[in-house]
Design a protein around this motif. Structure first.
Motif, PDB file in Angstrom:
ATOM      1  N   LEU A  47      13.886 -55.803  -5.334  1.00 39.94           N
ATOM      2  CA  LEU A  47      12.509 -55.370  -5.567  1.00 39.94           C
ATOM      3  C   LEU A  47      12.526 -53.871  -5.800  1.00 39.94           C
ATOM      4  CD1 LEU A  47      10.459 -57.269  -2.842  1.00 39.94           C
ATOM      5  CD2 LEU A  47      10.290 -57.529  -5.298  1.00 39.94           C
ATOM      6  N   THR A  48      12.632 -53.489  -7.040  1.00 42.47           N
ATOM      7  CA  THR A  48      12.707 -52.055  -7.317  1.00 42.47           C
ATOM      8  C   THR A  48      11.642 -51.677  -8.326  1.00 42.47           C
ATOM      9  OG1 THR A  48      15.071 -52.251  -6.969  1.00 42.47           O
ATOM     10  CG2 THR A  48      14.297 -50.205  -7.929  1.00 42.47           C
ATOM     11  N   PRO A  49      10.806 -50.703  -8.054  1.00 39.47           N
ATOM     12  CA  PRO A  49      10.801 -49.910  -6.827  1.00 39.47           C
ATOM     13  C   PRO A  49       9.867 -50.521  -5.784  1.00 39.47           C
ATOM     14  CG  PRO A  49       9.306 -48.951  -8.437  1.00 39.47           C
ATOM     15  CD  PRO A  49       9.815 -50.228  -9.029  1.00 39.47           C
ATOM     16  N   CYS A  50      10.324 -50.557  -4.555  1.00 38.60           N
ATOM     17  CA  CYS A  50       9.466 -51.031  -3.463  1.00 38.60           C
ATOM     18  C   CYS A  50       9.919 -50.359  -2.173  1.00 38.60           C
ATOM     19  CB  CYS A  50       9.562 -52.549  -3.318  1.00 38.60           C
ATOM     20  SG  CYS A  50       8.550 -53.217  -1.988  1.00 38.60           S
ATOM     21  N   ALA A  51       8.938 -49.872  -1.403  1.00 34.88           N
ATOM     22  CA  ALA A  51       9.241 -49.270  -0.101  1.00 34.88           C
ATOM     23  C   ALA A  51       8.941 -50.292   0.985  1.00 34.88           C
ATOM     24  CB  ALA A  51       8.407 -48.011   0.109  1.00 34.88           C
ATOM     25  N   PHE A  52       9.882 -50.497   1.871  1.00 36.51           N
ATOM     26  CA  PHE A  52       9.721 -51.417   2.995  1.00 36.51           C
ATOM     27  C   PHE A  52       9.664 -50.565   4.261  1.00 36.51           C
ATOM     28  CE2 PHE A  52      11.324 -54.325   6.280  1.00 36.51           C
ATOM     29  CZ  PHE A  52      10.584 -55.473   6.020  1.00 36.51           C
ATOM     30  N   VAL A  53       8.503 -50.501   4.899  1.00 33.92           N
ATOM     31  CA  VAL A  53       8.319 -49.589   6.027  1.00 33.92           C
ATOM     32  C   VAL A  53       8.249 -50.382   7.325  1.00 33.92           C
ATOM     33  CG1 VAL A  53       6.967 -47.659   6.932  1.00 33.92           C
ATOM     34  CG2 VAL A  53       6.947 -48.129   4.468  1.00 33.92           C
ATOM     35  N   ASN A  54       9.230 -50.170   8.191  1.00 33.44           N
ATOM     36  CA  ASN A  54       9.221 -50.773   9.529  1.00 33.44           C
ATOM     37  C   ASN A  54       8.327 -49.925  10.429  1.00 33.44           C
ATOM     38  OD1 ASN A  54      11.080 -53.135   9.790  1.00 33.44           O
ATOM     39  ND2 ASN A  54      12.501 -51.683   8.857  1.00 33.44           N
ATOM     40  N   VAL A  55       7.106 -50.357  10.629  1.00 36.97           N
ATOM     41  CA  VAL A  55       6.147 -49.549  11.370  1.00 36.97           C
ATOM     42  C   VAL A  55       6.206 -49.845  12.867  1.00 36.97           C
ATOM     43  CG1 VAL A  55       4.567 -49.160   9.469  1.00 36.97           C
ATOM     44  CG2 VAL A  55       4.344 -51.225  10.854  1.00 36.97           C
ATOM     45  N   GLU A  56       5.449 -49.082  13.656  1.00 32.15           N
ATOM     46  CA  GLU A  56       5.544 -49.205  15.106  1.00 32.15           C
ATOM     47  C   GLU A  56       4.430 -50.069  15.702  1.00 32.15           C
ATOM     48  OE1 GLU A  56       4.552 -46.542  13.476  1.00 32.15           O
ATOM     49  OE2 GLU A  56       2.662 -45.963  14.397  1.00 32.15           O
ATOM     50  N   SER A  57       3.512 -50.553  14.881  1.00 31.14           N
ATOM     51  CA  SER A  57       2.458 -51.433  15.388  1.00 31.14           C
ATOM     52  C   SER A  57       1.723 -52.035  14.204  1.00 31.14           C
ATOM     53  CB  SER A  57       1.458 -50.649  16.249  1.00 31.14           C
ATOM     54  OG  SER A  57       0.624 -49.846  15.415  1.00 31.14           O
ATOM     55  N   GLU A  58       0.932 -53.053  14.475  1.00 34.78           N
ATOM     56  CA  GLU A  58       0.113 -53.634  13.404  1.00 34.78           C
ATOM     57  C   GLU A  58      -0.962 -52.652  12.954  1.00 34.78           C
ATOM     58  OE1 GLU A  58       0.727 -55.296  16.236  1.00 34.78           O
ATOM     59  OE2 GLU A  58       1.672 -57.212  15.691  1.00 34.78           O
ATOM     60  N   PHE A  59      -1.450 -51.857  13.873  1.00 35.23           N
ATOM     61  CA  PHE A  59      -2.442 -50.831  13.517  1.00 35.23           C
ATOM     62  C   PHE A  59      -1.840 -49.881  12.479  1.00 35.23           C
ATOM     63  CE2 PHE A  59      -4.357 -46.591  14.518  1.00 35.23           C
ATOM     64  CZ  PHE A  59      -5.641 -46.859  14.063  1.00 35.23           C
ATOM     65  N   ALA A  60      -0.576 -49.505  12.700  1.00 30.26           N
ATOM     66  CA  ALA A  60       0.113 -48.650  11.729  1.00 30.26           C
ATOM     67  C   ALA A  60       0.389 -49.416  10.442  1.00 30.26           C
ATOM     68  CB  ALA A  60       1.409 -48.118  12.323  1.00 30.26           C
ATOM     69  N   ALA A  61       0.710 -50.708  10.548  1.00 30.91           N
ATOM     70  CA  ALA A  61       0.998 -51.505   9.346  1.00 30.91           C
ATOM     71  C   ALA A  61      -0.186 -51.450   8.385  1.00 30.91           C
ATOM     72  CB  ALA A  61       1.307 -52.951   9.724  1.00 30.91           C
ATOM     73  N   MET A  62      -1.377 -51.715   8.905  1.00 33.46           N
ATOM     74  CA  MET A  62      -2.545 -51.698   8.031  1.00 33.46           C
ATOM     75  C   MET A  62      -2.855 -50.268   7.584  1.00 33.46           C
ATOM     76  SD  MET A  62      -4.753 -53.224   6.258  1.00 33.46           S
ATOM     77  CE  MET A  62      -4.032 -54.800   6.671  1.00 33.46           C
ATOM     78  N   SER A  63      -2.605 -49.281   8.436  1.00 31.97           N
ATOM     79  CA  SER A  63      -2.887 -47.892   8.082  1.00 31.97           C
ATOM     80  C   SER A  63      -1.953 -47.399   6.970  1.00 31.97           C
ATOM     81  CB  SER A  63      -2.754 -46.991   9.310  1.00 31.97           C
ATOM     82  OG  SER A  63      -3.667 -47.409  10.313  1.00 31.97           O
ATOM     83  N   VAL A  64      -0.688 -47.781   7.054  1.00 34.88           N
ATOM     84  CA  VAL A  64       0.263 -47.423   5.994  1.00 34.88           C
ATOM     85  C   VAL A  64      -0.159 -48.112   4.694  1.00 34.88           C
ATOM     86  CG1 VAL A  64       2.658 -47.669   5.213  1.00 34.88           C
ATOM     87  CG2 VAL A  64       2.191 -46.942   7.560  1.00 34.88           C
ATOM     88  N   ALA A  65      -0.594 -49.353   4.808  1.00 33.04           N
ATOM     89  CA  ALA A  65      -1.061 -50.083   3.617  1.00 33.04           C
ATOM     90  C   ALA A  65      -2.280 -49.384   3.007  1.00 33.04           C
ATOM     91  CB  ALA A  65      -1.386 -51.526   3.969  1.00 33.04           C
ATOM     92  N   ILE A  66      -3.152 -48.870   3.858  1.00 35.10           N
ATOM     93  CA  ILE A  66      -4.340 -48.143   3.381  1.00 35.10           C
ATOM     94  C   ILE A  66      -3.909 -46.908   2.585  1.00 35.10           C
ATOM     95  CG2 ILE A  66      -6.249 -46.658   4.186  1.00 35.10           C
ATOM     96  CD1 ILE A  66      -6.708 -48.798   6.424  1.00 35.10           C
ATOM     97  N   GLY A  67      -3.001 -46.115   3.161  1.00 35.80           N
ATOM     98  CA  GLY A  67      -2.539 -44.905   2.476  1.00 35.80           C
ATOM     99  C   GLY A  67      -1.865 -45.237   1.156  1.00 35.80           C
ATOM    100  N   ALA A  68      -1.035 -46.288   1.170  1.00 36.26           N
ATOM    101  CA  ALA A  68      -0.295 -46.668  -0.040  1.00 36.26           C
ATOM    102  C   ALA A  68      -1.251 -47.180  -1.118  1.00 36.26           C
ATOM    103  CB  ALA A  68       0.736 -47.736   0.306  1.00 36.26           C
ATOM    104  N   SER A  69      -2.191 -48.025  -0.713  1.00 31.97           N
ATOM    105  CA  SER A  69      -3.122 -48.609  -1.676  1.00 31.97           C
ATOM    106  C   SER A  69      -4.003 -47.525  -2.294  1.00 31.97           C
ATOM    107  CB  SER A  69      -3.975 -49.676  -0.987  1.00 31.97           C
ATOM    108  OG  SER A  69      -4.806 -50.323  -1.917  1.00 31.97           O
ATOM    109  N   ALA A  70      -4.432 -46.568  -1.455  1.00 32.99           N
ATOM    110  CA  ALA A  70      -5.284 -45.488  -1.952  1.00 32.99           C
ATOM    111  C   ALA A  70      -4.517 -44.558  -2.888  1.00 32.99           C
ATOM    112  CB  ALA A  70      -5.865 -44.691  -0.784  1.00 32.99           C
TER     113      ALA A  70
END
Lengths: 417, 335
Positions: A47-70
């Protein structure tokens, strides 16, 4: 291409075909196999290019998704149960900001008592958060809905939750027809964001909105979901044209045309329900099934039309609005043109309790015989409940409820069957 | 033969003014190219340290990145006063999501930029002390630990000012807030609590950690520029006095910040990869009373009969900082 794979693997492959750019991963059963499989694909350079981020919580998972989507990236994550609740603030935020994130919810009960098995309490707790919610009946539909979800999300600038039953679907090996990259590419165009954080054209996203405009922002979210009621069937049709099979849409009707009793349900239990209905049909009983694929937006018109001729409606749901009754039942009642006392709610399968054909025969038979209660808890062990209530009457310090019940049952682990 | 050495304390402090400095030594804020990233017209209080710190920090980040900057903002004063709908003071791409997730949103932005191949666009995440040391701490630690390419700036005014001055884990001992009122036996915020986030950031061994105050804005600019020379997680902790919450005159913001440094209560330093590389020395350590007395949040310490014991404990904290970070050059003092 036909494949015999685990549900999670099928969904992971479908996500990969959708060319996600940022995937946020946090482990929680029963969704973990999906992000594990995606992580392997990213690490393998598939999957190139794709960033796979191992986050520290589900709250961070959705927050990282928010930043990436925006920032204009196609963002994906998966969760379940407690994880969905832990990210709830960000789940609402993603919808409020209008960010087209796609998330799998591998439906699982919510504690306490902690329970890893399937029911729909997690996803339905977020029914008013502004996300579209699609429920898969089997693994084929689960993978198909994910492809449709990205298309829907990005067209509407709204996030979409694809709900699939934990373990029952995520861990089941079933035959699926895996689409080709060319098919997915022809159905799902590259993401063109409506809003993007770009130094060449700076915008502020997430400003404070007071009473002067908040109602309008909320109304627009509602109006967009109403728009989705037209787009979902249209894109299900297009999906059929491109992929050669029906999948998705708002509702699925099964043997309803002459049915006196129609059973409404969502998710994988529809298989058992249809088997039961087939058996009852063979005995000459006029019973049919309405499967809800799209729970949000609520397809009120389609539900009303499907139930139009039914004398009784049985809503079989794996969720409970404590202190009220059925969540799905309440939605169905609002869309049933007949008298509301003709809608019966059957709460079933909470925390992974098996829903058997035998039990379904019993309640459906009661509905046909006009003897079904307005609210039924399928296969509830009344004696067990009474023992707890008796203990609470007898002793002030009656102890923790769940542990007391397990002691009464004489088992240390939860009984599955 | 005895002699009196002459010291030119002004040398190297840039207080001589920009006209006498070379072009490259001039502050970003004094330059024609200044971007006014946080533009005028916002609704911060008079004398707001956070507005001042943010303006200098973000303009410096803009200068350092050739204007290729995206910012994520935590909920708080900075967010509220800068973006009352339908207005915004931000001249840069800016997103506010939630109180506790600015660092994670920054991670998401950085991840998206990475997959888009936009290596020249850099990310700043920012918040107040509540959004950083308390509710946003989990996301911040996660961002540090993964070494995501985000500069996080904390504007520390030592309490939840936006909600009306409540204690945070950055509130200093004895400070009066609306949740640490010096009533009855209580003497304000307790000793032995609170977090030192710059040291916690250093414990993550991230490439760059720095502290700064709005008393040395040239220093703040230089630290932001230095931070942008690194890739990976970076953290700058800026002390920003709050006239409302601290109870000092709105014209005394910079004075308070300077006193916090010169008493030793707020050590100003830079660290790289977990090691302190530079400290801003104090020429002559001032007694903590000089800093505490002008602020009504500490007024109860000095009301008769006073709390000399508590002031002594605060002095001990300052002295520990001086020793720990080598803030005072004692050899020089002895000459």
């Amino acid at each position: 291409m036909l494949k015999q794979v685990e549900g999670s693997a099928a969904v992971a492959e479908a996500i990969a075909l959708c060319r996600p750019q940022v995937i946020c991963a946090y482990p929680i059963s029963p969704q973990t196999h999906i992000v594990e499989a995606l992580g392997r694909r990213v690490d393998a350079g598939e999957l190139t290019p794709c960033a796979f981020v191992n986050v520290e919580s589900e709250f961070a998972a959705m927050s990282v998704a928010i930043g990436a989507s925006a920032t204009g990236a196609r963002a994906y994550t998966a969760t379940a149960s407690q994880g969905l609740l832990f990210m709830a603030e960000a789940v609402y935020n993603a919808a409020g900001l209008g960010l087209p994130i796609v998330m799998t919810v591998a439906n699982r009960a919510i504690g306490a008592p902690i329970n890893i098995w399937n029911d729909h309490t997690d996803a339905l707790s977020q029914r008013d958060c502004g996300w579209l919610q699609l429920f898969a009946e089997d693994n084929q539909e689960a993978l198909d809905l994910h492809i449709q979800a990205f298309r829907l999300a990005e067209e509407l600038s709204l996030p979409v939750m694809v709900c699939m039953d934990g373990f029952i679907l995520t861990h089941a090996y079933e035959r699926v027809d895996m689409p080709t990259q060319a098919q997915v590419d022809s159905y799902l165009p590259p993401y063109e964001p409506r809003q993007v954080l770009d130094p060449a054209d700076p915008v502020s996203i997430g400003a404070m909105v007071g009473p002067e405009a908040f109602m309008e922002v909320r109304y627009l979210a509602h109006a967009k979901q109403q728009q989705a009621l037209e787009l979902i069937p249209a894109w299900a049709d297009e999906f059929r044209r491109v992929f050669g099979r029906p999948s998705g849409g708002l509702v699925h009707e099964y043997r309803t045309s002459d049915a006196d009793v129609i059973v409404v349900a969502l998710g994988s239990v529809l298989g058992t329900v249809k088997d039961t209905v087939d058996e009852m049909r063979e005995q000459g009983q006029k019973i049919g099934v309405l499967g809800i694929t799209c729970f949000r937006p609520w397809p009120a018109v389609a539900v009303r039309a499907a139930l139009q001729r039914a004398k009784r409606v049985v809503v079989l749901e794996k969720s409970l609005a404590v202190g009220m009754g059925g969540i799905v039942g309440n939605n169905v009642s609002a869309s049933f043109a007949g008298a509301s006392d003709r809608v019966h709610t059957v709460i079933a399968g909470l925390g992974g309790r098996s829903i058997t054909r035998g039990s379904l025969h019993r309640v459906f038979g009661q509905a046909l015989a006009d003897s079904l209660e307005p609210l039924t808890f399928l296969d509830l062990d009344r004696a067990l409940v009474d023992r707890v209530l008796e203990r609470e009457r007898a002793h002030r310090r009656s102890g923790p409820i769940a542990e007391g019940i397990l002691k009464d049952l004489g088992v240390v682990a939860a009984k599955i069957g | 033969m005895s002699y009196q050495p002459i010291r030119f304390y002004q040398t190297g402090t840039f207080t001589v003014g920009n006209r006498l400095l070379t072009e490259e030594q001039r502050s970003v804020q004094s330059g024609r190219e200044r971007t006014n990233s946080l533009n005028s017209g916002h609704r911060a209080c008079q004398g707001c340290g956070e507005a001042l710190g943010a303006r200098y920090a973000i303009d410096a980040a803009m200068a350092a990145t050739n204007r290729q900057l995206v910012a994520a903002n935590a909920t708080g004063c900075l967010e509220v006063f800068s973006t009352p709908y339908p207005e915004t003071s931000w001249q840069i791409p800016w997103i506010h999501s939630l109180f506790g997730n600015a660092a994670a949103v920054g991670t998401g932005i950085a991840a998206a930029l990475q997959v888009q191949g936009k290596r020249d666009v850099r990310v700043v995440a920012q918040g107040g002390d509540g959004g950083t040391t308390d509710i946003g701490f989990g996301c911040l630690s996660g961002m540090f630990e993964r070494n995501d390419d985000v500069l996080y700036i904390c504007y520390d005014n030592e309490a939840y000012m936006n909600t009306g001055v409540q204690r945070s884990s950055a509130t200093p001992p004895t400070a009066r807030t609306n949740t640490t009122m010096p009533v009855g036996e209580s003497t304000g915020a307790r000793f032995g609590q609170g977090k030192n986030l710059p040291l916690i950031a250093m414990a993550h061994e991230i490439p760059y950690v720095a502290t700064a105050t709005v008393a040395e804005l040239r220093d703040l600019e230089a630290k932001v520029r230095r931070a942008m020379e690194f890739r990976g997680a970076r953290y700058i902790h800026v002390l920003v006095p709050c006239p409302l919450g601290w109870g000092h005159g709105s014209a005394e913001t910079i004075k308070m910040a300077r006193l916090a440094h010169e008493t030793g209560l707020f050590p100003v330093f830079e660290a790289e990869h977990g090691e302190v590389k530079h400290v801003s020395k104090i020429r002559r350590q001032l007694p903590v009373e000089d800093y505490l007395k002008p602020q009504t949040r500490f007024a109860h310490l000095f009301k008769p009969p006073g709390h000399a014991d508590l002031v002594a404990r605060i002095q001990a904290l300052a002295d520990r900082n001086v020793k720990r970070f080598g803030l005072v050059d004692h050899a020089e003092e002895a000459t």
